[in-house]
Design an enzyme around this catalytic site. Structure first.
Site, PDB file in Angstrom:
ATOM      1  N   LYS A 119      54.186  -1.494  49.864  1.00 57.91           N
ATOM      2  CA  LYS A 119      53.342  -0.352  49.513  1.00 57.91           C
ATOM      3  C   LYS A 119      52.194  -0.296  50.505  1.00 57.91           C
ATOM      4  O   LYS A 119      51.233  -1.052  50.400  1.00 57.91           O
ATOM      5  CB  LYS A 119      52.768  -0.484  48.103  1.00 57.91           C
ATOM      6  CG  LYS A 119      52.118   0.822  47.658  1.00 57.91           C
ATOM      7  CD  LYS A 119      51.233   0.656  46.442  1.00 57.91           C
ATOM      8  CE  LYS A 119      49.824   0.308  46.810  1.00 57.91           C
ATOM      9  NZ  LYS A 119      49.174   1.277  47.713  1.00 57.91           N
ATOM     10  N   PRO A 120      52.304   0.585  51.515  1.00 56.54           N
ATOM     11  CA  PRO A 120      51.157   0.758  52.406  1.00 56.54           C
ATOM     12  C   PRO A 120      50.114   1.584  51.662  1.00 56.54           C
ATOM     13  O   PRO A 120      50.437   2.247  50.675  1.00 56.54           O
ATOM     14  CB  PRO A 120      51.742   1.554  53.575  1.00 56.54           C
ATOM     15  CG  PRO A 120      52.916   2.295  53.004  1.00 56.54           C
ATOM     16  CD  PRO A 120      53.421   1.495  51.829  1.00 56.54           C
ATOM     17  N   ASP A 121      48.898   1.574  52.139  1.00 53.88           N
ATOM     18  CA  ASP A 121      47.917   2.514  51.586  1.00 53.88           C
ATOM     19  C   ASP A 121      48.397   3.936  51.891  1.00 53.88           C
ATOM     20  O   ASP A 121      48.930   4.208  52.966  1.00 53.88           O
ATOM     21  CB  ASP A 121      46.554   2.253  52.229  1.00 53.88           C
ATOM     22  CG  ASP A 121      45.449   2.960  51.468  1.00 53.88           C
ATOM     23  OD1 ASP A 121      44.796   2.297  50.651  1.00 53.88           O
ATOM     24  OD2 ASP A 121      45.256   4.182  51.682  1.00 53.88           O
ATOM     25  N   CYS A 130      38.659  -6.592  59.216  1.00 55.55           N
ATOM     26  CA  CYS A 130      38.276  -7.665  58.267  1.00 55.55           C
ATOM     27  C   CYS A 130      37.576  -8.816  58.982  1.00 55.55           C
ATOM     28  O   CYS A 130      36.753  -9.502  58.395  1.00 55.55           O
ATOM     29  CB  CYS A 130      39.504  -8.148  57.516  1.00 55.55           C
ATOM     30  SG  CYS A 130      40.836  -8.657  58.602  1.00 55.55           S
ATOM     31  N   GLU A 151      44.872 -11.981  51.685  1.00 56.73           N
ATOM     32  CA  GLU A 151      43.959 -11.939  52.841  1.00 56.73           C
ATOM     33  C   GLU A 151      42.902 -10.900  52.515  1.00 56.73           C
ATOM     34  O   GLU A 151      43.209  -9.713  52.440  1.00 56.73           O
ATOM     35  CB  GLU A 151      44.716 -11.533  54.108  1.00 56.73           C
ATOM     36  CG  GLU A 151      45.894 -12.419  54.429  1.00 56.73           C
ATOM     37  CD  GLU A 151      45.502 -13.651  55.214  1.00 56.73           C
ATOM     38  OE1 GLU A 151      44.294 -13.881  55.412  1.00 56.73           O
ATOM     39  OE2 GLU A 151      46.406 -14.396  55.627  1.00 56.73           O
ATOM     40  N   GLU A 203      29.882  -7.161  51.980  1.00 58.73           N
ATOM     41  CA  GLU A 203      30.647  -6.604  53.095  1.00 58.73           C
ATOM     42  C   GLU A 203      30.398  -5.089  53.168  1.00 58.73           C
ATOM     43  O   GLU A 203      30.509  -4.396  52.159  1.00 58.73           O
ATOM     44  CB  GLU A 203      32.141  -6.868  52.862  1.00 58.73           C
ATOM     45  CG  GLU A 203      33.034  -6.385  53.986  1.00 58.73           C
ATOM     46  CD  GLU A 203      34.526  -6.539  53.649  1.00 58.73           C
ATOM     47  OE1 GLU A 203      34.924  -6.218  52.515  1.00 58.73           O
ATOM     48  OE2 GLU A 203      35.277  -6.987  54.532  1.00 58.73           O
ATOM     49  N   GLY A 207      43.708  -6.850  51.437  1.00 55.15           N
ATOM     50  CA  GLY A 207      42.804  -5.807  50.959  1.00 55.15           C
ATOM     51  C   GLY A 207      41.497  -6.417  50.505  1.00 55.15           C
ATOM     52  O   GLY A 207      41.095  -7.487  50.988  1.00 55.15           O
TER      53      GLY A 207
END
Ligand code: NAD
Length: 538
Positions: A202-204, A309, A275, A407, A253
């Site tokens: 499932k990609p964004d 990231c 990750e 972040e 994510g």
């Protein structure tokens, strides 16, 4: 269509006409988009509109999957996996060596897609293309050696022979974000497939087309139909079903989503890698080569508009060189060319979405309202496109400000002074995150010594992030709130396998031989174990 470009050192923008449109690149034809959306596994949900960050124009109506569609895709994948796993690993590796060449042959379309969906500069899109080729070559060459049966020392030399086998897990669920659709999408799919698994990914939604184009290329390279299923949808709609069908979960994510997914995977007793986010420090020691450090620090903080990231968001600068380093760094940031074009004209692009822009604006406004100084940037650039924000350098940032510890995931870095290396290391480690750090020193001994004391999964000495990330033979991942598990290296492939130990016992059983009592056997065994230690056996 012409477009606006700017060097942020000037307050007014200049307008230049570049060769290619910022709206939608010519390569993204209707027929390509139709072909790609047709590759989504059984979408029966309501389509969502995806817009190009450069211009805000619609790129595609992206069909969506429901939980039932995910179940159908999973059963197709499981069926296809049986033959794929039976194929010799060298034949599977051949697919990825062909993919390597196809990636370069189609690099222009790939870069167009990445830029159209994500809004990053073309040089950052190119680095994803290069990264995926690196991944194909490395794992295709490495997989046979890792997956072939491996001999292990048996309990009793000559009598017990042991072989370690690696079986595919079965069906791997991969959930990937929008910031590096190629590196963090197909980059994880390649080792999972090579290990003999099927993948449901499932990609964004924002960057699904890039993943679908990779599916098309992998099919051209020889990947059998059905082995890689791409589903689309929001995490809240299909996330739980994706976990239900998984034999292994690879998630990339935010830390918040990662905690939820790891907990759910744990409840199902399914292994996972996560990750996650970071608040990465950059340390400029007093003996740093300033030319290299300035260039590297700019790249550390502003590659992919800071939506990386492993990007630097906190920079610790030695007091002794502050007055020489900071003005040069600020000038280099102001000299960045920001803008949206499908060529190499700009070295920083846009943020990807309105919500990213809001977060960046909120963090900077909060810091400024509490006394932070803006040394460069500090404002949105709607004149360039809906989500552009200037590369921003802050000083006088304090603990009460949101961007001190949270972040931002955007083009904002805070500068802090330090007097001793111990002080810089303590400040760098004062965070729940532990993803990446960057240290600049002209002494290899000092640079490495500081690196070993930083609590991050990767440390780059005299580089921003690319040395550790690109060295794909070594593990990559986060400590603490930055994740669990690692990608890259041997572990990055073997985690997608179940190891099985097969022990073969020759001639005699592991029990007292005929006529020997239990007590005598205990004495013989003790003597044998002592001899093994004396003989230096492991
Ligand atoms: P996110 O967690 O909101 O989404 C990431 C992906 O997970 C998306 O595909 C999303 O749809 C999906 N998702 C979210 N909740 C889900 C759920 N409950 N079930 C299933 N899927 C779900 O993160 P984001 O905002 O899209 O990405 C940015 C974040 O990712 C930043 O924090 C960044 O640091 C982090 N990131 C980490 C790495 C790394 O390698 N450590 C790499 C890139 C990005």
């Amino acid at each position: 269509m012409g477009q606006t470009t700017t060097n942020v050192s000037s307050s007014s923008s200049s307008t230049r006409s570049l060769g290619r449109t910022a709206g939608r690149p010519a390569s993204l034809t209707t027929s390509l988009l139709d072909r790609l959306t047709a590759l989504i596994s059984n979408p029966s949900g309501q389509a969502v509109k995806i817009i190009a960050p450069f211009s805000g124009e619609a790129i595609v109506e992206l069909p969506q999957c429901t939980a039932d569609d995910v179940l159908s895709a999973a059963s197709e994948a499981r069926e296809a996996q049986l033959d794929w796993a039976r194929m010799d690993v060298r034949s599977r590796a051949g697919v990825f060596l062909r993919l390597h060449d196809l990636v370069f042959a189609n690099s222009e379309t790939l870069m167009d897609l990445i830029q159209a969906e994500n809004g990053k500069a073309r040089r950052d899109a190119f680095l994803e293309v290069a990264d995926i080729a690196n991944t194909c070559r490395y794992y295709a060459r490495k997989a046979p050696g890792l997956l072939d049966p491996n001999s292990r020392r048996g309990l009793i030399p000559m009598l017990t022979s042991v072989t370690e086998l690696h079986h595919p897990k079965g069906l791997v669920t991969i959930i990937s974000p929008w910031n590096y659709p190629l590196s963090l999408g197909a980059g994880d799919t390649i080792p999972a497939l090579l290990a003999g698994n099927a993948v449901i990914q499932k990609p964004d939604n924002q960057t699904a087309l890039t993943t679908l184009f990779m599916l098309e290329l992998m099919t051209q390279a020889g990947l059998p139909a059905g082995v890689w299923q791409v589903v689309t949808g929001r995490g809240s709609a299909i996330g739980d079903t994706l976990l239900d069908v998984a034999d292994y979960v690879m998630f990339t994510g935010s830390t918040e989503s990662g905690r939820h997914i790891a907990a759910e995977a744990g409840r199902r007793l399914v292994d996972c890698s996560a990750e996650l986010g970071g608040k990465n420090p950059v340390l400029i020691l007093d003996d740093a080569n300033l030319d290299r450090a300035v260039e590297g620090a700019v790249r550390a903080c502003f590659s992919s508009s800071g939506q990386l990231c492993i990007s630097g968001e906190r920079m610790y600068v030695a007091d002794a060189i502050w007055d020489r380093f900071v003005p040069r760094f600020v000038d280099a940031v102001k000299a960045l060319r920001i803008g949206g074009s499908y060529d190499f004209e700009h070295n920083m692009g846009s943020l990807t979405s309105e919500s990213q822009l809001r977060t960046v604006e909120t963090h900077v406004e909060d810091a400024v309202s509490k006394g932070a100084k803006v040394l460069a940037g500090g404002k949105a650039r709607p004149d360039l496109g809906p989500f552009f924000y200037e590369p921003t350098v802050l000083s006088d940032v304090e603990e009460s400000m949101t961007c001190f510890a949270e972040e931002t995931f955007g083009p904002v870095v805070s500068l802090y002074r330090f007097k001793t290396d111990d002080e810089a290391i303590a400040a760098a480690n004062d965070t729940t995150y532990g993803l990446n750090s960057s240290v600049w020193s002209s002494s290899p001994t000092r640079g490495r010594a500081v690196a070993a004391r930083l609590k991050t999964g990767t440390v780059n000495v005299n580089e921003a992030y690319a040395a550790a990330w690109g060295s794909i033979d070594a593990p990559m991942g986060g400590m603490g709130a930055s994740g669990i598990g690692r990608r890259h290296g041997e572990g990055g492939l073997l985690k997608y396998t179940e190891s099985q130990t097969v022990a073969y016992q020759r001639m005699m059983n592991l029990a007292p031989p005929l006529g020997l009592g239990d007590e005598a056997f205990a004495k013989v065994m003790s003597a044998a174990l002592k001899v093994m230690k004396k003989a230096g056996l492991s």
